[in-house]
Design a protein around this motif. Structure first.
Motif, PDB file in Angstrom:
ATOM      1  N   TYR A 164      -4.010  -8.595  -3.034  1.00 59.41           N
ATOM      2  CA  TYR A 164      -4.442  -7.265  -3.462  1.00 59.41           C
ATOM      3  C   TYR A 164      -5.685  -6.833  -2.688  1.00 59.41           C
ATOM      4  O   TYR A 164      -5.816  -5.666  -2.302  1.00 59.41           O
ATOM      5  CB  TYR A 164      -4.720  -7.299  -4.972  1.00 59.41           C
ATOM      6  CG  TYR A 164      -5.096  -5.964  -5.549  1.00 59.41           C
ATOM      7  CD1 TYR A 164      -4.116  -5.036  -5.874  1.00 59.41           C
ATOM      8  CD2 TYR A 164      -6.429  -5.621  -5.774  1.00 59.41           C
ATOM      9  CE1 TYR A 164      -4.450  -3.801  -6.410  1.00 59.41           C
ATOM     10  CE2 TYR A 164      -6.771  -4.392  -6.305  1.00 59.41           C
ATOM     11  CZ  TYR A 164      -5.778  -3.485  -6.622  1.00 59.41           C
ATOM     12  OH  TYR A 164      -6.115  -2.262  -7.140  1.00 59.41           O
ATOM     13  N   GLU A 165      -6.588  -7.779  -2.436  1.00 57.47           N
ATOM     14  CA  GLU A 165      -7.824  -7.478  -1.727  1.00 57.47           C
ATOM     15  C   GLU A 165      -7.551  -7.020  -0.295  1.00 57.47           C
ATOM     16  O   GLU A 165      -8.188  -6.089   0.199  1.00 57.47           O
ATOM     17  CB  GLU A 165      -8.753  -8.697  -1.731  1.00 57.47           C
ATOM     18  CG  GLU A 165      -9.331  -9.027  -3.084  1.00 57.47           C
ATOM     19  CD  GLU A 165      -8.350  -9.715  -4.035  1.00 57.47           C
ATOM     20  OE1 GLU A 165      -7.322 -10.280  -3.570  1.00 57.47           O
ATOM     21  OE2 GLU A 165      -8.601  -9.683  -5.246  1.00 57.47           O
ATOM     22  N   GLU A 183      -2.435   3.589  -3.195  1.00 60.46           N
ATOM     23  CA  GLU A 183      -2.611   2.603  -4.259  1.00 60.46           C
ATOM     24  C   GLU A 183      -1.849   1.342  -3.896  1.00 60.46           C
ATOM     25  O   GLU A 183      -0.823   1.389  -3.219  1.00 60.46           O
ATOM     26  CB  GLU A 183      -2.094   3.152  -5.582  1.00 60.46           C
ATOM     27  CG  GLU A 183      -2.882   4.348  -6.081  1.00 60.46           C
ATOM     28  CD  GLU A 183      -2.420   4.782  -7.457  1.00 60.46           C
ATOM     29  OE1 GLU A 183      -2.422   3.936  -8.367  1.00 60.46           O
ATOM     30  OE2 GLU A 183      -2.041   5.951  -7.595  1.00 60.46           O
ATOM     31  N   CYS A 184      -2.358   0.210  -4.375  1.00 57.52           N
ATOM     32  CA  CYS A 184      -1.725  -1.076  -4.127  1.00 57.52           C
ATOM     33  C   CYS A 184      -0.921  -1.497  -5.357  1.00 57.52           C
ATOM     34  O   CYS A 184      -1.457  -1.527  -6.462  1.00 57.52           O
ATOM     35  CB  CYS A 184      -2.784  -2.127  -3.797  1.00 57.52           C
ATOM     36  SG  CYS A 184      -3.679  -1.772  -2.272  1.00 57.52           S
ATOM     37  N   CYS A 194      -4.848  -5.539   0.702  1.00 59.20           N
ATOM     38  CA  CYS A 194      -4.239  -4.217   0.562  1.00 59.20           C
ATOM     39  C   CYS A 194      -5.326  -3.151   0.390  1.00 59.20           C
ATOM     40  O   CYS A 194      -5.322  -2.134   1.083  1.00 59.20           O
ATOM     41  CB  CYS A 194      -3.285  -4.219  -0.627  1.00 59.20           C
ATOM     42  SG  CYS A 194      -2.399  -2.678  -0.867  1.00 59.20           S
ATOM     43  N   GLU A 195      -6.256  -3.388  -0.518  1.00 59.75           N
ATOM     44  CA  GLU A 195      -7.333  -2.432  -0.739  1.00 59.75           C
ATOM     45  C   GLU A 195      -8.216  -2.268   0.498  1.00 59.75           C
ATOM     46  O   GLU A 195      -8.624  -1.158   0.826  1.00 59.75           O
ATOM     47  CB  GLU A 195      -8.189  -2.856  -1.932  1.00 59.75           C
ATOM     48  CG  GLU A 195      -7.533  -2.552  -3.252  1.00 59.75           C
ATOM     49  CD  GLU A 195      -8.514  -2.683  -4.400  1.00 59.75           C
ATOM     50  OE1 GLU A 195      -9.423  -3.539  -4.344  1.00 59.75           O
ATOM     51  OE2 GLU A 195      -8.370  -1.905  -5.354  1.00 59.75           O
ATOM     52  N   LEU A 221       0.862  -1.170   0.000  1.00 62.65           N
ATOM     53  CA  LEU A 221       0.000   0.000   0.000  1.00 62.65           C
ATOM     54  C   LEU A 221       0.903   1.225   0.000  1.00 62.65           C
ATOM     55  O   LEU A 221       1.691   1.428   0.925  1.00 62.65           O
ATOM     56  CB  LEU A 221      -0.915  -0.007   1.231  1.00 62.65           C
ATOM     57  CG  LEU A 221      -1.845   1.176   1.408  1.00 62.65           C
ATOM     58  CD1 LEU A 221      -2.738   1.379   0.180  1.00 62.65           C
ATOM     59  CD2 LEU A 221      -2.691   0.990   2.660  1.00 62.65           C
TER      60      LEU A 221
END
Length: 65
Positions: free
Chosen positions: A29-30, A44-45, A32-33, A7
């Motif tokens: 990724y999920e 942003e990831c 991170c978001e 992140l």
């Protein structure tokens, strides 16, 4: 082990420069978001590999000059 995601928050400084700051590293990724939403940051990831090797030049390219 798969790709890790970082992140990244871009910080604007008073002298006009910008600096990217890694807030955390996550397994997906999920995740991170989700953490960006939880922390209420507009970061942003990115895949960690992309950050670590962003400006890297292979040694073989330097020896051929």
């Amino acid at each position: 082990m798969g790709t890790l995601f970082a992140l990244v928050l871009t910080v604007g400084m008073t002298n006009g420069d910008f600096q990217d700051v890694v807030i955390g590293v996550y397994e997906t990724y999920e995740q991170c978001e989700a953490d960006a939403v939880e922390q209420r940051v507009s970061g942003e990831c990115f895949p960690v590999e992309r950050i670590v090797r962003a400006d890297e030049v292979p040694a073989s390219a330097l020896t051929n000059q």
